[in-house]
Motif scaffolding. Structure first.
Motif, PDB file in Angstrom:
ATOM      1  N   LEU A 448      47.695  41.895  37.843  1.00 22.76           N
ATOM      2  CA  LEU A 448      46.408  42.535  37.601  1.00 22.76           C
ATOM      3  C   LEU A 448      46.432  43.470  36.398  1.00 22.76           C
ATOM      4  O   LEU A 448      45.373  43.818  35.847  1.00 22.76           O
ATOM      5  CB  LEU A 448      45.955  43.295  38.860  1.00 22.76           C
ATOM      6  CG  LEU A 448      45.590  42.430  40.086  1.00 22.76           C
ATOM      7  CD1 LEU A 448      45.345  43.311  41.299  1.00 22.76           C
ATOM      8  CD2 LEU A 448      44.376  41.569  39.799  1.00 22.76           C
ATOM      9  N   HIS A 468      40.500  35.053  38.383  1.00 23.20           N
ATOM     10  CA  HIS A 468      40.363  36.375  39.013  1.00 23.20           C
ATOM     11  C   HIS A 468      39.398  36.334  40.196  1.00 23.20           C
ATOM     12  O   HIS A 468      39.608  37.004  41.214  1.00 23.20           O
ATOM     13  CB  HIS A 468      39.899  37.389  37.976  1.00 23.20           C
ATOM     14  CG  HIS A 468      39.905  38.794  38.482  1.00 23.20           C
ATOM     15  ND1 HIS A 468      41.049  39.488  38.755  1.00 23.20           N
ATOM     16  CD2 HIS A 468      38.868  39.641  38.809  1.00 23.20           C
ATOM     17  CE1 HIS A 468      40.755  40.683  39.208  1.00 23.20           C
ATOM     18  NE2 HIS A 468      39.420  40.815  39.249  1.00 23.20           N
ATOM     19  N   GLU A 469      38.324  35.532  40.025  1.00 19.91           N
ATOM     20  CA  GLU A 469      37.395  35.393  41.146  1.00 19.91           C
ATOM     21  C   GLU A 469      38.095  34.766  42.363  1.00 19.91           C
ATOM     22  O   GLU A 469      37.868  35.163  43.510  1.00 19.91           O
ATOM     23  CB  GLU A 469      36.204  34.552  40.719  1.00 19.91           C
ATOM     24  CG  GLU A 469      35.279  35.254  39.716  1.00 19.91           C
ATOM     25  CD  GLU A 469      34.184  34.323  39.208  1.00 19.91           C
ATOM     26  OE1 GLU A 469      34.257  33.114  39.506  1.00 19.91           O
ATOM     27  OE2 GLU A 469      33.278  34.818  38.527  1.00 19.91           O
ATOM     28  N   GLU A 472      40.118  37.380  43.893  1.00 16.89           N
ATOM     29  CA  GLU A 472      39.300  38.268  44.716  1.00 16.89           C
ATOM     30  C   GLU A 472      38.970  37.618  46.068  1.00 16.89           C
ATOM     31  O   GLU A 472      38.938  38.283  47.102  1.00 16.89           O
ATOM     32  CB  GLU A 472      38.011  38.613  43.972  1.00 16.89           C
ATOM     33  CG  GLU A 472      38.226  39.590  42.826  1.00 16.89           C
ATOM     34  CD  GLU A 472      36.944  39.943  42.110  1.00 16.89           C
ATOM     35  OE1 GLU A 472      36.820  41.100  41.641  1.00 16.89           O
ATOM     36  OE2 GLU A 472      36.045  39.071  42.050  1.00 16.89           O
ATOM     37  N   SER A 473      38.688  36.295  45.981  1.00 18.23           N
ATOM     38  CA  SER A 473      38.445  35.582  47.243  1.00 18.23           C
ATOM     39  C   SER A 473      39.677  35.635  48.142  1.00 18.23           C
ATOM     40  O   SER A 473      39.584  35.871  49.353  1.00 18.23           O
ATOM     41  CB  SER A 473      38.066  34.127  46.931  1.00 18.23           C
ATOM     42  OG  SER A 473      37.889  33.413  48.141  1.00 18.23           O
ATOM     43  N   LEU A 475      41.991  37.892  47.938  1.00 13.28           N
ATOM     44  CA  LEU A 475      42.153  39.288  48.347  1.00 13.28           C
ATOM     45  C   LEU A 475      41.278  39.611  49.560  1.00 13.28           C
ATOM     46  O   LEU A 475      41.701  40.272  50.516  1.00 13.28           O
ATOM     47  CB  LEU A 475      41.810  40.196  47.173  1.00 13.28           C
ATOM     48  CG  LEU A 475      42.050  41.709  47.386  1.00 13.28           C
ATOM     49  CD1 LEU A 475      43.542  41.981  47.523  1.00 13.28           C
ATOM     50  CD2 LEU A 475      41.457  42.523  46.248  1.00 13.28           C
ATOM     51  N   ALA A 476      40.014  39.117  49.479  1.00 10.25           N
ATOM     52  CA  ALA A 476      39.110  39.364  50.608  1.00 10.25           C
ATOM     53  C   ALA A 476      39.625  38.692  51.885  1.00 10.25           C
ATOM     54  O   ALA A 476      39.487  39.221  52.995  1.00 10.25           O
ATOM     55  CB  ALA A 476      37.709  38.866  50.252  1.00 10.25           C
ATOM     56  N   GLN A 479      42.085  40.786  53.617  1.00  8.53           N
ATOM     57  CA  GLN A 479      41.585  42.056  54.157  1.00  8.53           C
ATOM     58  C   GLN A 479      41.763  42.111  55.672  1.00  8.53           C
ATOM     59  O   GLN A 479      42.132  43.147  56.238  1.00  8.53           O
ATOM     60  CB  GLN A 479      40.105  42.231  53.771  1.00  8.53           C
ATOM     61  CG  GLN A 479      39.459  43.482  54.363  1.00  8.53           C
ATOM     62  CD  GLN A 479      39.990  44.760  53.743  1.00  8.53           C
ATOM     63  OE1 GLN A 479      40.373  44.768  52.555  1.00  8.53           O
ATOM     64  NE2 GLN A 479      40.060  45.831  54.509  1.00  8.53           N
ATOM     65  N   GLY A 518      42.953  46.867  45.144  1.00  9.25           N
ATOM     66  CA  GLY A 518      41.495  46.823  45.033  1.00  9.25           C
ATOM     67  C   GLY A 518      41.021  47.467  43.742  1.00  9.25           C
ATOM     68  O   GLY A 518      40.125  46.945  43.046  1.00  9.25           O
ATOM     69  N   THR A 521      42.055  45.269  40.836  1.00  8.90           N
ATOM     70  CA  THR A 521      41.215  44.060  40.787  1.00  8.90           C
ATOM     71  C   THR A 521      39.861  44.365  40.146  1.00  8.90           C
ATOM     72  O   THR A 521      39.339  43.584  39.319  1.00  8.90           O
ATOM     73  CB  THR A 521      41.023  43.518  42.217  1.00  8.90           C
ATOM     74  OG1 THR A 521      42.295  43.181  42.757  1.00  8.90           O
ATOM     75  CG2 THR A 521      40.138  42.281  42.220  1.00  8.90           C
ATOM     76  N   GLN A 522      39.316  45.511  40.547  1.00 10.45           N
ATOM     77  CA  GLN A 522      38.027  45.895  39.973  1.00 10.45           C
ATOM     78  C   GLN A 522      38.149  46.134  38.462  1.00 10.45           C
ATOM     79  O   GLN A 522      37.290  45.688  37.668  1.00 10.45           O
ATOM     80  CB  GLN A 522      37.516  47.161  40.673  1.00 10.45           C
ATOM     81  CG  GLN A 522      36.167  47.658  40.177  1.00 10.45           C
ATOM     82  CD  GLN A 522      35.044  46.671  40.457  1.00 10.45           C
ATOM     83  OE1 GLN A 522      35.131  45.880  41.415  1.00 10.45           O
ATOM     84  NE2 GLN A 522      33.991  46.710  39.636  1.00 10.45           N
ATOM     85  N   ARG A 525      38.483  42.729  36.655  1.00 11.13           N
ATOM     86  CA  ARG A 525      37.200  42.013  36.592  1.00 11.13           C
ATOM     87  C   ARG A 525      36.334  42.575  35.472  1.00 11.13           C
ATOM     88  O   ARG A 525      35.707  41.828  34.692  1.00 11.13           O
ATOM     89  CB  ARG A 525      36.491  42.124  37.942  1.00 11.13           C
ATOM     90  CG  ARG A 525      35.021  41.672  37.878  1.00 11.13           C
ATOM     91  CD  ARG A 525      34.407  41.638  39.245  1.00 11.13           C
ATOM     92  NE  ARG A 525      34.724  40.418  39.928  1.00 11.13           N
ATOM     93  CZ  ARG A 525      34.118  39.247  39.704  1.00 11.13           C
ATOM     94  NH1 ARG A 525      33.175  39.167  38.795  1.00 11.13           N
ATOM     95  NH2 ARG A 525      34.452  38.175  40.374  1.00 11.13           N
TER      96      ARG A 525
END
Length: 910
Positions: A448, A468-469, A472-473, A475-476, A479, A518, A521-522, A525
């Motif tokens: 990252l 990256h998307e 994120e998927s 990563l979610a 969770q 998190g 990642t933000q 993005r």
């Protein structure tokens, strides 16, 4: 002059023929016993009338002088003095008064110490007045004759004293005095050859009668068979010497005087023989008294031994309970399953090995207490009161506290084991999920934070954005796992897991890293989106592949995690639920395989288009790191894990089926043993009421019944074995039976205790019957009446049936059988009452009288006298417990036997 030898015949200093004639009348009247108006006996000598010329024989006077002098000295020696001349040494009256005090045990008036004649006469008169007060009629014997040294009068006075104090009280078969003494001599010498006692003169000349008397009572002192009737001197001297040396009877006559006299003096012989009577009869009384005291002391010694045994057994049992209760009340949990299982094993050993002997000790203690109380009642002794804190009620209270502590201990152990099992499962689950998560996050921060998009082309940037998307998927998707890890850590904290600090630290690191990911990642993005405006080339197929591959890959990882997830179940229903869930999972595999094939088709389409359009691919999807190979590899792993999961679930199903078998096996035995114990308890209650046959028959029947119960013990042991298998398998419930091992143990212990108490009750009834002399018929009559009227409100009717009547009598009896007004009358109390009403026992007064005989009529006794009269152990027993005598007439070392005897039958420290 000859009449002066007979002191009972009136004697005057100046005689006339008329007076002499009157004396002869008095002499013949002396052959009959006379009494005063008040009924006091006037002791007059009774003897056969013989030739008056013989009364002039001077040999008689010589024999009387020697015998009477020796007799007086045998008593005066007790006061530390003696006489040499019987007519001279009594003239001042002092030694005469002293003699009377010694032989009577009473105090005479204080003598006068003057040397004048009047003083002497006054002293002699005091002595004569005392003799007269004892019912002796001294006809014409005046003080002046004694003071003047009149030998005949003095001998007559001494003979009167001897008759009154040494011979009058002799009694044998309703004959007394001379006749009683003669009868005693005849009975004692009857078995001996050449001995025929018919009088107190000729019958004693050969000396054999004296030797026979000694041999009859002390055979070790004389070899009677070696004596010859034709050797009277040897016989007489032998008897006189033995009596003086071993019997403390002084030599009162000379053998030559007896042999050389045609007819020995009857008074001298009677005086000497009376000494034998008192010596031997006193020894017999002392022996009887000693036997009675020995019996009483033996009872007390046995009772004290039983009391000491009870105190020791009670102390040991209470000490064991005192040590055990803190152990059972200790609820400090251990950190590991192994430590808690060791505690459970220790508790099993306590219930099966350590406690059962203590149950028997407690039962035996109650039996010993009841037996001791019964013996104390039978021997008319006060009830035993154990020392403070050792009453049966105290022991029962401590035992109740022990069982109270024990009751919750096993439940706590099992709960702790369940808790630790749950903790171990959660901890392992935490570690597994944390390891998977940490493996996934490895390198993510570096990814990252890289600046690869800075020099990338538009297509590469778009690829990076799509990648990256996808991340994120992903990563979610992770969770949920992070939340599970935090939830498990929280639960471990709530359940007080011993290694919570390390769990919390690891969880904290994961959460902090997750927050950092998190944020990173933000940031990435935002960076890619800024770059995206400049880059527009996107490979839709790669993007679609990445989008579909990521969740599918995550699903496979989740599936692999679930397939490898640990599980814990406690019954068949739970494992069948897991099997059902697993079957449902397997039913989704065909759809999952279609999704895998579709994802792989996208990748194939990419290759096809690239080849068709001549595109040079880099070999990797720019939007995802998930390769078709990794998808196929994970899919193959899922395929391998499915049958492994099947096998693990089937093995657990078999284990739960085995546990269910153990439940059924225990329940089958428990449902048989429980009713059996209840039935036996009811049968014992019925037997204790019916009690048919003699007590011995009842005791035999009860012991056989007890043996049959003991023989049932293997069933209990088998049940204990089944119970242990259940606990080792960690089975905590059983729907097939309402009985628990705890209930059955308590029932079994109560059954053994009840039959033992019933047997003890019969033992005590036999003890009471034998000690009190109650016949079997009487005991049966008591039992029949008691069973028929078995309530206190009907007890009055029971007493009426046995012959008692009257409200006052009923009140007295109720005070005996129910002294605490508890409203209950036991059969043992009823028997004790009936036996006390009909039997006799030793009393304190009887024991005091026996000690008084041993003490020679003194109010105290010495240690030497106790050691002489009693066996060594019982003599020392008395000496150790008797208090010093505090009376005014005591001597150093005197002991108080009166208070000691009273203490044997009342409250004491014994």
């Amino acid at each position: 002059i000859s009449t002066l030898l007979q002191p009972d015949i009136p004697v005057r200093s100046r005689r006339t023929p008329a007076v002499y004639q009157a004396d002869m009348v008095d002499y013949h009247a002396a052959n009959n016993q006379q009494y005063t108006a008040e009924g006091t006996p006037i002791y007059m000598e009774q003897e056969n009338d013989w030739d008056r010329d013989l009364l002039l024989d001077p040999a008689w006077e010589k024999q009387q002088r020697k015998t009477f002098t020796a007799w007086c000295n045998s008593h005066l020696r007790k006061a530390g003095t003696q006489i040499d001349s019987i007519e001279e040494d009594f003239r001042d009256g002092l030694k005469l008064m002293l003699l009377l005090e010694v032989i009577s045990g009473e105090r005479l008036p204080k003598p006068e110490r003057g040397k004048m004649r009047v003083h002497k006469i006054n002293n002699v008169n005091k002595a004569l007045d005392f003799i007269a007060s004892k019912g002796v009629k001294l006809v014409s014997i005046g003080a002046e004759e004694i003071v003047d040294g009149n030998a005949k009068m003095t001998l007559g006075m001494i003979w009167t004293i001897i008759l009154r104090f040494a011979i009058q009280d002799i009694s044998v078969d309703e004959t007394s005095a001379k006749e009683g003494l003669l009868l005693w001599c005849q009975r004692k010498t009857a078995p001996y050859k050449n001995v025929n006692v018919q009088n107190f003169h000729i019958s004693w000349k050969d000396g054999l009668a004296f030797n026979a008397l000694i041999h009859r009572h002390r055979p070790e002192l004389i070899d009677y068979d070696k004596l010859r009737k034709d050797d009277p001197l040897t016989n007489l001297n032998n008897a006189f010497e033995v009596a003086e040396k071993y019997l403390d009877i002084p030599k009162m006559m000379d053998a030559e005087d007896i042999v050389g006299t045609l007819r020995p003096d009857e008074k001298a012989i009677m005086t000497y023989v009376s000494c034998f009577y008192h010596a031997f009869s006193g020894a017999q009384k002392a022996e009887t008294a000693a036997n009675r005291i020995c019996k009483v002391l033996a009872v007390n010694q046995e009772n004290e031994h039983l009391m000491e045994d009870y105190e020791k057994l009670a102390s040991d049992l209470l000490e064991w309970i005192r040590r055990t209760i803190p152990w059972l009340e200790n609820r400090a949990p251990e950190k590991t399953m192994a430590e808690m299982q060791q505690k459970l094993e220790d508790f099993r050993d306590y219930r099966r090995v350590h406690k059962p002997p203590k149950v028997q000790e407690k039962c035996q203690l109650e039996i010993n207490f009841n037996t001791l109380q019964t013996k104390l009642r039978l021997s008319n002794r006060p009830a035993f009161m154990p020392s403070e804190g050792r009453m049966v009620s105290d022991i029962n209270g401590s035992w109740h506290a022990l069982e109270g502590a024990e009751k919750g201990y096993e439940e706590w152990l099992l709960n702790e084991i369940r808790r630790l099992e749950r903790l171990d499962h959660l901890a392992e689950k935490f570690r597994q999920k944390a390891t998977i998560h940490e493996a996934w996050t490895d390198g993510k921060e570096a990814m990252l934070t890289q600046k690869d998009y800075a020099t990338a082309t538009l297509s590469e940037v778009k690829a990076l954005l799509r990648k990256h998307e996808a991340f994120e998927s992903d990563l979610a998707a992770h969770q949920d796992r992070v939340e599970q890890i935090a939830a498990i850590a929280q639960e471990l904290n709530e359940l007080d897991y011993y290694d919570s600090p390390s769990v919390n630290a690891r969880c904290q690191n994961i959460c902090e890293q997750w927050d950092s990911l998190g944020s990173l990642t933000q940031n990435r993005r935002e960076s890619l989106e800024r770059t995206e405006k400049q880059l527009e080339s996107i490979d839709e197929l790669y993007l679609e592949y990445a989008k579909r591959a990521a969740p599918f890959n995550n699903w496979m990882e989740g599936a692999m995690e679930d397939l490898q997830d640990m599980f814990i179940v406690h019954n068949i229903e739970e494992i069948q639920g897991l099997i059902t869930a697993h079957e449902q999972f397997k039913s989704t595999l065909p759809d999952a395989n279609k999704e895998r094939e579709a994802i792989q088709a996208i990748q194939a389409e990419v290759q096809k288009i690239a080849q068709h359009n001549g595109i040079n691919l880099s070999g990797t999807n720019p939007y995802t790191s998930i390769t078709p190979e990794s998808i196929d590899s994970k899919w193959e792993k899922v395929q391998r894990l499915v049958p492994q999961r099947d096998q693990a679930l089937q093995e657990e199903l078999a284990k739960q089926q085995s546990n269910d078998h153990l439940r059924r096996q225990f329940a089958t035995q428990a449902n048989m043993v429980g009713p059996w114990i209840q039935t036996k308890m009811e049968e014992i209650g019925r037997i204790s009421i019916e009690m048919n046959g003699t007590l011995e028959d009842q005791l035999t029947h009860l012991r056989e019944y007890e043996q049959s119960i003991i023989e049932y013990k293997p069933h209990i042991d088998r049940l204990e074995g089944d119970h242990q298998l259940i606990q080792e398998a960690l089975i905590f419930d059983n729907k097939y039976t309402a009985y628990t091992m705890e209930h059955l143990r308590v029932g079994w212990e109560q059954l053994l205790t009840t039959i033992a108490r019933t047997i003890n009750e019969i033992d005590n009834q036999i003890l009471t019957r034998d000690a009190k002399g109650i016949s079997q018929e009487q005991l049966h009559e008591y039992r029949t009446s008691f069973n028929h009227f078995d309530k206190v409100r009907e007890f009055k009717a029971c007493l009426i049936s046995l012959g008692y009547d009257g409200d006052a009598e009923f009140a007295r009896i109720m005070g005996i059988v129910d002294p605490n007004s508890s409203g209950a009358v036991t059969f043992q109390a009823f028997i004790d009452f009936m036996s006390r009403e009909t039997t006799d026992t030793d009393t304190a007064d009887q024991v005091i009288a026996s000690f008084k005989i041993l003490a020679g009529d003194k109010n105290f006794i010495t240690a030497e006298e106790l050691r002489r009269e009693l066996p060594a152990d019982q003599a020392e027993y008395c000496i150790a417990r008797m208090a010093p005598y505090g009376g005014p007439d005591g001597v150093p070392g005197a002991l108080d036997y009166m208070s000691f005897s009273t203490a044997l039958y009342g409250e004491s420290d014994l």
